[in-house]
Design an enzyme around this catalytic site. Structure first.
Site, mmCIF file in Angstrom:
data_model
loop_
_atom_site.group_PDB
_atom_site.id
_atom_site.type_symbol
_atom_site.label_atom_id
_atom_site.label_comp_id
_atom_site.label_asym_id
_atom_site.label_seq_id
_atom_site.Cartn_x
_atom_site.Cartn_y
_atom_site.Cartn_z
ATOM 1 N N ARG A 187 21.346 8.281 1.676
ATOM 2 C CA ARG A 187 20.854 7.521 0.524
ATOM 3 C C ARG A 187 20.929 8.369 -0.738
ATOM 4 N NH1 ARG A 187 15.934 3.310 0.420
ATOM 5 N NH2 ARG A 187 17.497 2.205 1.603
ATOM 6 N N ARG A 193 11.945 6.918 11.820
ATOM 7 C CA ARG A 193 11.303 5.991 10.878
ATOM 8 C C ARG A 193 11.798 4.558 11.126
ATOM 9 N NH1 ARG A 193 12.965 7.316 5.121
ATOM 10 N NH2 ARG A 193 12.456 9.454 5.660
ATOM 11 N N LYS A 213 18.062 -5.448 1.447
ATOM 12 C CA LYS A 213 17.205 -6.624 1.272
ATOM 13 C C LYS A 213 16.708 -6.771 -0.159
ATOM 14 C CE LYS A 213 13.310 -6.121 3.408
ATOM 15 N NZ LYS A 213 12.079 -6.092 2.606
ATOM 16 N N ARG A 241 4.419 -8.842 6.660
ATOM 17 C CA ARG A 241 4.760 -7.674 7.470
ATOM 18 C C ARG A 241 4.232 -7.826 8.891
ATOM 19 N NH1 ARG A 241 5.700 -3.088 3.857
ATOM 20 N NH2 ARG A 241 7.889 -3.504 3.455
ATOM 21 N N ARG A 290 20.136 12.386 -1.811
ATOM 22 C CA ARG A 290 18.784 12.888 -1.619
ATOM 23 C C ARG A 290 18.780 13.822 -0.422
ATOM 24 N NH1 ARG A 290 14.617 7.994 -1.623
ATOM 25 N NH2 ARG A 290 14.655 8.530 0.558
#
Ligand code: ZN
Length: 229
Positions: free
Chosen positions: A140, A179, A28, A103, A168
């Site tokens: 990622r 998450r 995004k 949000r 990472r």
């Protein structure tokens, strides 16, 4: 609200007021930046304007600073105030690309209030299957040289400095999955709030970035008519 914003002049076309929705890992932020660049609009991300508000030392900025320093999320009221301030600046009079706001449904309702007299709000939801997101987020990568986040699957070098990308290590699959579930659960009411509007478009984000950009342009033309573009 918003009555000190000049409406677009005749012949200028319609303002492009765009909200980008989508989970982490959907690309995004990258698409918001490209979209803003293509149309000469400010890309307004909540992270950036929060930092800026804190630095500027305004009343809202200080309120945000106190909240964040206590480890809490900035309240709807403060977020709404900061975004409202940002949207009334000159560079946003012809439109904007919002990334990270709203949000919540409360924030979305307030944004609708700010849009009075400013033309339609186009909502683009970048959609990617959950399993693909988990794979992307768990893998990622960041730049080993400058630390920039990398778009995952399409390159091995940093877009900013050309350094090599490294994986990472702190993103385990189960952590990422949890998450993501929390994010999707929290943002579902927002998607429901927008999804029945004629200016809502879902974009397939499970494609190379250039193809996603093309899909976004088609969706925009479709949503607000080719005259404005
Ligand atoms: Zn780099």
């Amino acid at each position: 609200m918003g009555n000190h914003v000049q409406p677009p002049r005749k012949g200028d076309g319609v303002a492009l007021n765009i909200v980008m929705l989508g989970p982490p890992g959907a690309g995004k932020g990258t698409q918001a930046e490209r979209l803003a660049g293509r149309h000469g609009l400010p890309k307004i991300s909540t992270g950036d304007i929060l930092r800026e508000a804190v630095q500027s030392g305004t009343e809202l900025g200080l309120a945000a600073k106190v909240t964040m320093e206590a480890g809490n999320l900035v309240s709807d009221d403060v977020m709404i105030g900061i975004v409202h301030e940002r949207l009334t600046r000159d560079d946003a009079a012809r439109g904007f690309v919002l990334d990270g706001f709203p949000r919540t449904v409360v924030q979305a309702t307030a944004l609708d209030g700010m849009m009075e007299g400013r033309g339609p709000l186009v909502v683009l939801d970048i959609s990617v299957p959950e399993e693909v997101l988990v794979r992307r987020l768990a893998a990622r990568r960041i730049c080993g040289r400058c630390g920039a986040n990398a778009a995952v699957e399409w390159t091995d070098t940093c877009g900013k400095c050309g350094g090599a990308l490294v994986t990472r290590v702190d993103d385990g699959v189960e952590v990422v999955r949890e998450r993501l579930k929390v994010f999707l659960r929290q943002t579902k009411p927002l998607v429901d709030y927008y999804s029945r509007r004629p200016t809502f478009r879902s974009i397939n984000g499970n494609q190379p970035p250039d193809v996603v950009s093309g899909a976004i342009e088609s969706a925009l033309r479709d949503a607000c008519g080719s005259a404005a573009l």
